[in-house]
Scaffold this active site. Structure first.
Site, PDB file in Angstrom:
ATOM      1  CB  VAL A   8      -3.693  -0.023   6.435  1.00  0.00           C
ATOM      2  CG1 VAL A   8      -4.437  -1.349   6.365  1.00  0.00           C
ATOM      3  CG2 VAL A   8      -4.216   0.950   5.388  1.00  0.00           C
ATOM      4  CB  SER A   9       0.492   2.165   9.369  1.00  0.00           C
ATOM      5  OG  SER A   9       0.019   1.667  10.602  1.00  0.00           O
ATOM      6  CE  LYS A  10       4.965   0.420   5.767  1.00  0.00           C
ATOM      7  NZ  LYS A  10       5.930  -0.561   5.199  1.00  0.00           N
TER       8      LYS A  10
END
Length: 210
Positions: A8-10
């Site tokens: 995931v990016s965050k």
């Protein structure tokens, strides 16, 4: 064995890998062989991806939920899959635009071959733009600045550019900000990796010590 990679990016907790985890487990991925990063797909320095790639063995298959979980840069994806193929490791994408990719099957290999061809086309365009940009800069009397060390990104561009008849080594070195000696320590005149170049790419996938 099926080995899974999730991302995931965050890092603020607003995104989870629950959906990815469920999909990977549903196809038989070993629960003890799941790796997870919280980082942008554009970052090549992802500790868990490096650990995952290192843990894979001949005959294993790397499984990802979507192709963009592995990375958002086409050239990086092609390089990763090329390395896996050389090691006898497959790649399977479960959903999304890359869902037809399964390098353990003939049709899946064909699909990824198209991706690889597009990446090669992109490299050629970059090389052509580099040459054109250097010519324009020279016409305006601008030259390159202080040389910097070789990086994985520079190395991949050097590999794509070397061996092309229209590539001038001096121009390429100026664009990359490296010396001719540095270039030839990493890449042969035909664009093949030399031991120092192989070591640089290998280190770029190595997890950082905590």
């Amino acid at each position: 064995m099926l080995v899974g990679y999730m991302r995931v990016s965050k890092v603020d907790g607003s995104q989870t890998t629950d959906l990815q985890r469920d999909a990977l487990l549903a196809v038989g991925t070993d629960p003890e062989s799941l790796y997870e990063d919280k980082a942008s797909g554009k970052k090549e320095d992802r500790p868990q991806l490096a650990a995952c790639l290192k843990a894979l063995r001949h005959g294993d298959t790397l499984v990802v939920w979507k192709l963009d979980r592995l990375g958002r840069d086409l050239r990086h994806l092609v390089n990763v899959v090329h390395d896996l193929t050389e090691r006898g490791i497959g790649l399977k994408v479960l959903t999304g635009q890359g869902a037809a990719i399964d390098t353990t099957t003939a049709s899946g290999k064909l699909v990824f071959g198209i991706f690889a061809a597009l990446a090669e086309f992109e490299r050629e365009l970059i090389s052509e733009r580099t040459i054109a940009g250097l010519a324009a800069a020279r016409a305006r009397g601008r030259n390159g600045g202080r040389p910097y060390k070789m990086t994985p990104a520079k190395l991949r561009l050097a590999m794509a550019s070397m061996g092309r008849p229209e590539t001038k080594v001096s121009d390429l070195c100026t664009e990359l900000g490296i010396t001719r000696q540095t270039l030839y320590r990493h890449v042969s005149p035909t664009g093949e990796l030399r031991p120092e170049g192989e070591g640089l790419l290998a280190r770029s996938y190595r997890p950082r010590s905590v």
